[in-house]
Design a protein around this motif. Structure first.
Motif, mmCIF file in Angstrom:
data_model
loop_
_atom_site.group_PDB
_atom_site.id
_atom_site.type_symbol
_atom_site.label_atom_id
_atom_site.label_comp_id
_atom_site.label_asym_id
_atom_site.label_seq_id
_atom_site.Cartn_x
_atom_site.Cartn_y
_atom_site.Cartn_z
ATOM 1 N N ASP A 152 72.056 69.825 -98.471
ATOM 2 C CA ASP A 152 70.653 69.940 -98.855
ATOM 3 C C ASP A 152 69.817 69.891 -97.587
ATOM 4 O OD1 ASP A 152 67.919 69.164 -99.691
ATOM 5 O OD2 ASP A 152 68.828 69.039 -101.677
ATOM 6 N N PRO A 153 68.947 70.869 -97.354
ATOM 7 C CA PRO A 153 68.158 70.883 -96.113
ATOM 8 C C PRO A 153 67.230 69.692 -95.971
ATOM 9 C CG PRO A 153 67.361 72.536 -97.682
ATOM 10 C CD PRO A 153 68.657 72.040 -98.212
ATOM 11 N N ALA A 154 66.949 69.005 -97.065
ATOM 12 C CA ALA A 154 66.055 67.850 -96.993
ATOM 13 C C ALA A 154 66.763 66.602 -96.491
ATOM 14 C CB ALA A 154 65.446 67.572 -98.372
ATOM 15 N N VAL A 155 68.095 66.665 -96.407
ATOM 16 C CA VAL A 155 68.879 65.480 -96.053
ATOM 17 C C VAL A 155 69.691 65.736 -94.791
ATOM 18 C CG1 VAL A 155 70.770 63.978 -96.794
ATOM 19 C CG2 VAL A 155 69.007 64.642 -98.423
ATOM 20 N N SER A 156 69.644 64.786 -93.882
ATOM 21 C CA SER A 156 70.438 64.831 -92.662
ATOM 22 C C SER A 156 71.708 64.020 -92.871
ATOM 23 C CB SER A 156 69.635 64.259 -91.488
ATOM 24 O OG SER A 156 70.416 64.198 -90.322
ATOM 25 N N CYS A 157 72.849 64.607 -92.558
ATOM 26 C CA CYS A 157 74.143 63.981 -92.818
ATOM 27 C C CYS A 157 74.931 63.890 -91.516
ATOM 28 C CB CYS A 157 74.893 64.809 -93.861
ATOM 29 S SG CYS A 157 76.430 64.077 -94.442
ATOM 30 N N ARG A 158 75.475 62.709 -91.224
ATOM 31 C CA ARG A 158 76.275 62.554 -90.011
ATOM 32 C C ARG A 158 77.507 61.699 -90.296
ATOM 33 N NH1 ARG A 158 73.133 59.603 -85.387
ATOM 34 N NH2 ARG A 158 71.411 60.924 -86.065
ATOM 35 N N PRO A 159 78.660 62.017 -89.654
ATOM 36 C CA PRO A 159 79.878 61.244 -89.891
ATOM 37 C C PRO A 159 79.752 59.823 -89.368
ATOM 38 C CG PRO A 159 80.197 62.801 -88.097
ATOM 39 C CD PRO A 159 78.869 63.116 -88.708
ATOM 40 N N VAL A 160 80.361 58.888 -90.095
ATOM 41 C CA VAL A 160 80.332 57.481 -89.707
ATOM 42 C C VAL A 160 81.713 56.994 -89.302
ATOM 43 C CG1 VAL A 160 79.993 55.122 -90.580
ATOM 44 C CG2 VAL A 160 78.307 56.887 -91.085
ATOM 45 N N MET A 161 82.710 57.203 -90.190
ATOM 46 C CA MET A 161 84.019 56.594 -89.946
ATOM 47 C C MET A 161 85.098 57.298 -90.755
ATOM 48 S SD MET A 161 85.012 52.644 -90.820
ATOM 49 C CE MET A 161 86.698 52.134 -91.121
ATOM 50 N N TYR A 162 86.198 57.614 -90.097
ATOM 51 C CA TYR A 162 87.373 58.131 -90.795
ATOM 52 C C TYR A 162 88.066 56.972 -91.505
ATOM 53 C CZ TYR A 162 87.103 62.645 -88.415
ATOM 54 O OH TYR A 162 86.707 63.882 -87.965
ATOM 55 N N TYR A 163 88.569 57.246 -92.700
ATOM 56 C CA TYR A 163 89.324 56.220 -93.411
ATOM 57 C C TYR A 163 90.470 56.872 -94.175
ATOM 58 C CZ TYR A 163 86.810 57.661 -97.683
ATOM 59 O OH TYR A 163 86.298 58.375 -98.736
ATOM 60 N N ARG A 164 91.452 56.075 -94.510
ATOM 61 C CA ARG A 164 92.653 56.573 -95.187
ATOM 62 C C ARG A 164 92.898 55.752 -96.445
ATOM 63 N NH1 ARG A 164 98.639 56.354 -94.167
ATOM 64 N NH2 ARG A 164 99.433 58.466 -94.546
ATOM 65 N N VAL A 165 93.105 56.434 -97.540
ATOM 66 C CA VAL A 165 93.456 55.784 -98.796
ATOM 67 C C VAL A 165 94.946 55.972 -99.031
ATOM 68 C CG1 VAL A 165 93.212 55.886 -101.310
ATOM 69 C CG2 VAL A 165 91.183 55.997 -99.849
ATOM 70 N N THR A 271 70.366 60.491 -94.540
ATOM 71 C CA THR A 271 68.962 60.089 -94.518
ATOM 72 C C THR A 271 68.116 61.325 -94.753
ATOM 73 O OG1 THR A 271 68.795 60.437 -92.123
ATOM 74 C CG2 THR A 271 69.363 58.209 -92.882
ATOM 75 N N LEU A 272 66.859 61.128 -95.075
ATOM 76 C CA LEU A 272 65.945 62.253 -95.162
ATOM 77 C C LEU A 272 65.803 62.873 -93.777
ATOM 78 C CD1 LEU A 272 63.106 60.916 -97.486
ATOM 79 C CD2 LEU A 272 64.853 62.602 -98.056
ATOM 80 N N ALA A 273 65.696 64.189 -93.741
ATOM 81 C CA ALA A 273 65.545 64.871 -92.464
ATOM 82 C C ALA A 273 64.268 64.405 -91.771
ATOM 83 C CB ALA A 273 65.524 66.383 -92.678
ATOM 84 N N GLU A 274 64.309 64.384 -90.456
ATOM 85 C CA GLU A 274 63.123 63.988 -89.689
ATOM 86 C C GLU A 274 61.942 64.895 -90.042
ATOM 87 O OE1 GLU A 274 62.996 61.399 -87.969
ATOM 88 O OE2 GLU A 274 65.061 60.881 -87.446
ATOM 89 N N PRO A 275 60.698 64.402 -90.016
ATOM 90 C CA PRO A 275 60.298 63.051 -89.601
ATOM 91 C C PRO A 275 60.189 62.063 -90.747
ATOM 92 C CG PRO A 275 58.358 64.402 -89.831
ATOM 93 C CD PRO A 275 59.529 65.282 -90.222
ATOM 94 N N ALA A 276 60.734 62.410 -91.929
ATOM 95 C CA ALA A 276 60.570 61.535 -93.096
ATOM 96 C C ALA A 276 61.445 60.289 -93.037
ATOM 97 C CB ALA A 276 60.881 62.322 -94.369
ATOM 98 N N THR A 277 62.463 60.278 -92.189
ATOM 99 C CA THR A 277 63.377 59.157 -92.128
ATOM 100 C C THR A 277 62.697 57.907 -91.579
ATOM 101 O OG1 THR A 277 65.224 60.659 -91.738
ATOM 102 C CG2 THR A 277 65.572 58.345 -91.202
ATOM 103 N N PRO A 278 62.742 56.779 -92.317
ATOM 104 C CA PRO A 278 62.212 55.527 -91.754
ATOM 105 C C PRO A 278 62.964 55.173 -90.477
ATOM 106 C CG PRO A 278 62.600 55.328 -94.125
ATOM 107 C CD PRO A 278 63.211 56.622 -93.695
ATOM 108 N N SER A 279 62.280 54.560 -89.520
ATOM 109 C CA SER A 279 62.902 54.283 -88.228
ATOM 110 C C SER A 279 64.148 53.421 -88.357
ATOM 111 C CB SER A 279 61.884 53.599 -87.311
ATOM 112 O OG SER A 279 61.429 52.376 -87.886
ATOM 113 N N ALA A 280 64.107 52.414 -89.234
ATOM 114 C CA ALA A 280 65.267 51.534 -89.398
ATOM 115 C C ALA A 280 66.467 52.299 -89.955
ATOM 116 C CB ALA A 280 64.916 50.367 -90.305
ATOM 117 N N ALA A 281 66.214 53.260 -90.852
ATOM 118 C CA ALA A 281 67.302 54.057 -91.409
ATOM 119 C C ALA A 281 67.948 54.914 -90.320
ATOM 120 C CB ALA A 281 66.787 54.945 -92.542
#
Length: 318
Positions: A152-165, A271-281
């Protein structure tokens, strides 16, 4: 429905009579009866009736009893939040998938919260399918878990951590020490946490890939509860590899080998794409993928009893 009406109804449920409810609230019986009457009219439900043995609640009345407690609890939290905001404190609302929230979020949030004295964090468990909607509606500031199925263009997505189930069971399980086939795994009783019923995520993908039928799946309130049942030899379960590794090393669990018994995925922050993202987020999104944060997620820092604040749907760190 107003808070005053809900408080009157909750008092009646708790005390079992209008008279005792009025005494608790320090109002007249007629005032409590008025509030109950307004609720009945608005909801179109009698809620309860008087019998010789006391009050008898309708199904709708029982449902309202639980919801009233939740709503009043959220109101109390909101009052505290508004008061804290007026004193210059920031609030960061984190939505997470159940698997991440149970095993990785405590360590991450405890570590991140300790970096800012003016920051309160609120963690809520949400279905990953609702992440984007919750962000757009400003119900949360950041989501962490499986990425959205459709970008969704309104949302910024970034990888955090690989995990294995991985798939594990008791050492006494009939398949222990073998490399089971997909068919053998499909025929087992699967003891699962709440993420098994979400629309996405590694656990759900594993079940779909194996074709495990619904009647072979038993869902528990937490992944830890499902794991405990597996230890008792009541079936197999899928768990995060880093959470069960110590139990496997000690011989309390066996891990099934083979490409069909495990799956790898990546948790993402959204998070919401900049500049809508709160700074703490934005700060948390960047911090979550650092080596220090990943170590905290895998090992956990624990939450001191003085800092653990449970509520109806959320847990607050402050």
């Amino acid at each position: 429905m107003t808070p005053t009406q809900l408080r009157a109804y909750s008092a009646v449920v708790r005390r079992g009579s209008v008279k005792l409810a009025a005494a608790e609230l320090e109002v007249s019986e007629s005032a409590v009866s008025l509030h109950i009457g307004q609720l009945r009219k608005e909801l179109g439900d009698q809620l309860f009736s008087r019998t010789a043995g006391g009050l008898t609640f309708t199904p709708g009345g029982l449902r309202l009893a639980s919801r009233a407690t939740e709503l009043l609890g959220l109101q109390d939290i909101t009052v505290l939040e508004v008061s804290a905001a007026g004193q210059g404190r920031r609030l960061l609302r984190v939505g997470a998938s159940s698997l991440f929230a149970e095993h990785a979020a405590p360590g991450l949030i405890e570590l991140f919260a300790g970096r800012a004295a003016d920051l309160d964090l609120e963690l809520s468990v949400r279905n990953p399918c609702t992440f984007v909607e919750s962000l757009i509606e400003r119900a949360i500031d950041i989501a962490i878990g499986p990425p959205p199925l459709s970008p969704d263009p309104a949302v910024s997505c970034r990888p955090v951590m690989y995990y294995r189930v991985v798939t594990v069971a008791s050492p006494d399980h009939p398949l222990a020490g073998t490399q089971p086939t997909p068919r053998q795994l499909r025929e087992q009783t699967w003891l699962l946490g709440p993420s098994a019923v979400s629309g996405s995520g590694a656990l759900r993908t594993l079940l779909r890939r194996l074709g495990v039928p619904d009647d072979r799946q038993q869902i528990f309130q937490s992944h830890a509860a499902a794991l405990e049942e597996a230890k008792r030899g009541r079936g197999v379960t899928a768990a995060l590899s880093f959470t069960v590794a110590p139990e496997v090393r000690k011989g309390h669990l066996v891990q099934f080998r083979g490409p069909h018994a495990a799956i790898e995925e990546v948790w993402h922050s959204m998070t919401l794409a900049e500049p809508a993202t709160p700074s703490a987020a934005g700060e948390l999104a960047r911090f979550a993928s650092t080596p220090r944060a990943i170590q905290a997620m895998m090992r956990g820092t624990g939450v001191g009893v003085a800092r653990f604040k449970p509520s109806v749907h959320v847990t607050l760190w402050s």
